[in-house]
Design an enzyme around this catalytic site. Structure first.
Site, PDB file in Angstrom:
ATOM      1  CD  GLU A 153      -2.916   1.189   2.303  1.00  0.00           C
ATOM      2  OE1 GLU A 153      -3.742   2.112   2.335  1.00  0.00           O
ATOM      3  OE2 GLU A 153      -2.862   0.300   3.174  1.00  0.00           O
ATOM      4  N   GLY A 195       2.982   2.220  10.542  1.00  0.00           N
ATOM      5  CA  GLY A 195       2.827   1.537  11.811  1.00  0.00           C
ATOM      6  C   GLY A 195       2.563   0.066  11.616  1.00  0.00           C
ATOM      7  CD  GLU A 226      -5.072  -2.026   5.645  1.00  0.00           C
ATOM      8  OE1 GLU A 226      -5.680  -1.333   4.827  1.00  0.00           O
ATOM      9  OE2 GLU A 226      -4.094  -1.610   6.304  1.00  0.00           O
ATOM     10  CG  ASN A 227      -0.435  -6.814   3.999  1.00  0.00           C
ATOM     11  OD1 ASN A 227      -0.463  -5.965   3.134  1.00  0.00           O
ATOM     12  ND2 ASN A 227       0.489  -6.841   4.953  1.00  0.00           N
ATOM     13  CD  GLU A 233      -3.078  -1.804  10.621  1.00  0.00           C
ATOM     14  OE1 GLU A 233      -3.551  -2.068   9.498  1.00  0.00           O
ATOM     15  OE2 GLU A 233      -2.721  -0.647  10.936  1.00  0.00           O
TER      16      GLU A 233
END
Length: 862
Positions: free
Chosen positions: A125, A265, A268-269, A302
């Protein structure tokens, strides 16, 4: 450092939201095979492409060269258009196979596939996947991924990717493979892999429907003992999301991996979250209470993205706040439920004011749904995240909890498995609740922090009070004229004599430039409590006196409003002292004393209420910032509070020692207040201040107490200070995360010689330019230290400019995020403004400047 300059290059062409067009080709299925090696990784991609419009197949790349390209098994004709690989295809469905070779260990940008401390890992991302494989790298192209990872078994015994693990085995020459399948379609920015020598903390979670989810937190073997808190936070977040939002986890496995080098930080894959290690690892010896809270919040954030971001993703990057603003709001709700909701709200607003309000008031101001960008990574901002969350919160306030939940359910049901827009979210809220949010959409289109002036008149004979509200939305770059924006303002009136609430709290919808509200049956002079709970992200200007604010700081029954009254009293006093040099400090001292003496208040709240607003926030209240005058006033009030209330602070300091090392909310609150008391004792000039802080440092059983003592000593010129910093470094020299605290504490120190210290630290052997955490701990921290950064000599500006240029050659994303403090040049006096602007111009003239830094600097110059 030498910075070479050249004539300014033409600006890169911006991407415009108005130019959005649906993809010409979709890729419903993709199979990827990685032959992993840090120096030479070969990637083969098999893309099943389906025509969705008219035109050739265009596949995004960034620094890639195709080794081979075939279509339906036959070598293909293809061309390169810039970084795009273009294939003219006649039919409607094809299998395209592409092979590329990349070098992860040479990837210092930390985007795509890169090496970190012996691991191979990814960050895709926003547009990192195009550094791995040619692909239509945009969030509205969703594919199901099948992934095979092949690597040397001894070097990379663990092979992880998205989805569920379906197969593994050994290969010749000491290699092995692992196959992963993700059954849910996802955009390329959610792709992930990790390969390395990792240990795992395993656990499981049983969902509401009875499905068992296998959980794993993967770290280096020596860090395994510091993963328990993150695992607890994950399981708590999974249960909370089911209970509050009805969202059950969908895969059979959920993995988290901690890596040392990370621009963000966490990420969220789908099924494989990759985290900056600072948001995974925690134990009492190395993590503060604040670190523990941050781990819990980021883990929850996440995880929540599994629905608000993954199952429903963004149509395009202009919709970034669709997933981030909503998910920040969700993680704020979660954190408030886990501890003190009042303190959590105060912390959230402090962050907003420190990061987002200045952004809204500067050259980089943008709406939460921007209209254009040059480099999308520059729009991962406080506006997108924090202001975006406040906009969601306003909808929650206006609709009520039940209707908001119905709207979120409708949103998830309507758009599951698709790429949605901010408009889709608002429409779901409207349809589920029956409320018209047409004008509310202005919050998505307009930048700037609204200013609301509130004036309350009291007609004693008639028993009436009239509240007059006036709203102004300031001009921002590209948006000179604004419409008034609808906002919910929670309001109450308190009797000046009785100290009680005169009428029940009400929520006033301010939906125009002017509004009047009449209150009947008021038997005594009322004192206005407004924007209770910070119900709208605005600046309130009122005619309340110092006595009114002191009264509210003692009597308001809304915790945030009580805190806000104290903060406003401090701000008003400090602003007066900046202007006159002799403001009356008595009301602040009396209000702080009363707050310390109130046994009904929880220690964590008291700690927040009695802290002075930052020097940077104080400067934001002035037409032209005078850093030296701000520092003088701030030091005077802080010293007076310490000296005048020294007995009170000593009593609090002794009384809060009972907090011990408990990680429960009460223990954290006591440690927090004890640390604040220590800071005021040292600031008082008490002869035993440094010795008291040094004794706490030596006896500390937690990093919280150790760090608090170190911060208190950092403001002194004492032998105890030097000894403590030397001892801290010796103790934690081999722990990168803790060593970041050592750098940061010195960079934030409110001392006249901080610029000298920071320049020395930049030459320290432990300062490494390739690690974003280390850069943020020194360079980033220094740039927000108003008194040090704005040293009259201009050395702070020169230091930051040189760092930006040097870092840009390694990691443009991190470099670009360091630019904004220079971009506030127009807020300062002419001499400082000229030096800041000159530094920006010098950076802009640097040869080979990245798009990331170019955009930030050019916009900052105006």
């Amino acid at each position: 450092m030498d910075i070479r300059t050249q004539p300014l290059a033409a600006a890169p062409a911006p991407v415009l939201r108005a130019d959005y067009a649906p993809p010409v080709w979709q890729v419903p299925e993709i199979a990827l095979e990685f032959d992993l090696d840090p120096a030479r990784t070969q990637v083969t991609g098999r893309l099943s492409v389906v025509r969705a419009g008219t035109g050739p197949l265009r596949l995004d790349g960034d620094g890639l060269t195709a080794d081979a390209v075939s279509v339906d098994g036959v070598p293909a004709d293809w061309t390169m258009d810039g970084d795009q690989l273009v294939i003219d295809l006649a039919g409607d469905a094809h299998l395209v196979e592409i092979r590329v070779t990349i070098a992860p260990e040479a990837n210092t940008q930390l985007m795509g596939l890169y090496a970190s401390d012996g691991l191979l890992c990814t960050q895709c991302e926003a547009e990192g996947f195009r550094r791995i494989m040619f692909f239509p790298d945009r969030p509205d192209v969703l594919a199901r991924y099948a992934v095979r990872l092949v690597a040397d078994r001894a070097r990379y015994p663990v092979l992880l990717s998205n989805g569920d693990h379906v197969d593994s085995g050994t290969l010749p020459d000491g290699r092995h493979y692992a196959d992963w399948r993700d059954p849910f379609p996802k955009p390329s920015y959610l792709f992930a892999l990790v390969a390395g020598d990792l240990a795992v903390n395993r656990d499981s979670f049983v969902t509401g429907s009875g499905k068992v989810v296998e959980l794993g937190i993967w770290v280096r073997e020596h860090d395994l003992g510091r993963t328990g808190h993150a695992m607890h936070a994950l399981k708590t977040a999974m249960a909370w999301d089911e209970r509050v939002y009805g969202r059950e986890y969908d895969l059979g496995v959920f993995n988290i991996v901690a890596v040392s080098d990370f621009n963000f930080g966490a990420m969220e894959n789908k099924g494989l979250n990759i985290f900056n290690s600072r948001y995974v690892l925690a134990d009492p010896d190395t993590a503060t209470d604040q670190d523990y809270d941050a781990v819990a919040t980021v883990v929850a954030h996440e995880y929540f993205h599994n629905w608000s971001g993954n199952r429903v993703t963004c149509r395009d990057w202009f919709q970034l706040s669709l997933k981030e603003g909503f998910t920040v709001f969700r993680d704020q709700q979660y954190s408030a439920d886990q501890g003190s909701a009042a303190v959590k709200r105060i912390e959230d607003v402090r962050v907003l004011r420190a990061a987002q309000f200045p952004e809204d008031g500067g050259p980089l101001a943008h709406p939460i749904r921007p209209d254009s960008y040059i480099e999308i990574s520059n729009f991962y901002t406080a506006t997108i995240y924090n202001k975006g969350a406040e906009v969601i919160r306003m909808m929650h306030t206006m609709l009520g909890e039940a209707a908001f939940r119905a709207g979120s359910d409708l949103y998830f049901d309507r758009h599951d498995g698709t790429a949605a827009t901010c408009e889709d979210f608002v429409a779901a809220m409207e349809d589920a609740s029956g409320h018209d949010l047409g004008m509310f959409r202005l919050w998505y289109r307009q930048a700037g922090t609204p200013r609301v002036h509130a004036a309350l008149d009291f007609d004693a004979p008639g028993g009436r009070a009239r509240l007059r509200l006036q709203q102004v939305v300031p001009a921002t770059p590209g948006q000179p004229d604004k419409q008034a924006m609808p906002m919910p303002l929670r309001i109450a009136l308190f009797g000046e004599v009785s100290g009680t609430k005169l009428l029940p709290e009400q929520t006033v919808m301010l939906d125009g430039a002017h509004q009047e509200i009449l209150f009947e049956g008021i038997g005594e002079r009322p004192v206005l409590s407004i924007n209770r709970g910070f119900s709208a992200p605005v600046t309130i200007e009122s005619d309340r006196s110092a006595a009114d604010l002191a009264f509210l700081s003692a009597h308001d029954d809304d915790p945030f409003a009580r805190y806000e009254a104290m903060q406003q009293l401090m701000v008003d006093t400090l602003v007066d002292d900046v202007a006159t040099g002799n403001a009356d400090l008595t009301p602040v001292i009396a209000a702080v004393k009363a707050t310390l003496a109130d046994p009904a208040l929880e220690p964590a709240f008291v700690a927040e209420a009695v802290l002075l607003p930052s020097e940077a926030y104080l400067g934001d209240q002035m037409p032209v910032v005078d850093p030296q005058a701000v520092t003088r006033a701030w030091d005077r009030l802080r010293g007076a509070l310490g000296a005048e209330l020294i007995a009170d602070w000593r009593g609090v300091y002794a009384g809060m020692a009972a907090g011990g090392d408990s990680l429960e909310a009460a223990g954290k609150g006591m440690r927090r207040l004890r640390g604040v008391a220590l800071g005021y004792i040292v600031a008082s000039g008490a002869a035993d201040g440094p010795a008291l802080a040094a004794a706490q440092y030596e006896a500390a059983g937690t990093m919280t107490d150790r760090q608090t003592a170190l911060s208190a000593l950092a403001m002194t010129a004492s032998a105890e200070r030097d000894a403590a910093f030397a001892a801290f470094h010796a103790r934690y020299a081999d722990n990168g995360l803790v060593l970041d605290k050592w750098f940061q504490t010195q960079a934030l120190a409110p001392r006249s010689d901080t610029i000298d210290v920071v320049e020395r630290l930049a030459r320290h052997p432990d300062f490494v330019m390739t690690n974003p955490n280390r850069l943020r701990s020194l360079v980033g921290a220094f740039a927000v230290n108003q008194r040090a950064f704005h040293d009259p000599s201009g050395r702070g500006y020169r230091f930051l400019g040189e760092m930006v240029v040097a870092i840009d050659r390694i990691n443009p994303q991190t470099a670009a995020k360091l630019v904004p403090p220079l971009g506030r040049w127009s807020r300062f006096d002419a001499a400082r403004g000229a030096m800041m602007r000159a530094e920006l111009e010098r950076v802009l003239g640097t040869e080979g400047l990245s798009k990331d830094v170019f955009e930030q600097v050019s916009k900052s110059l105006g």
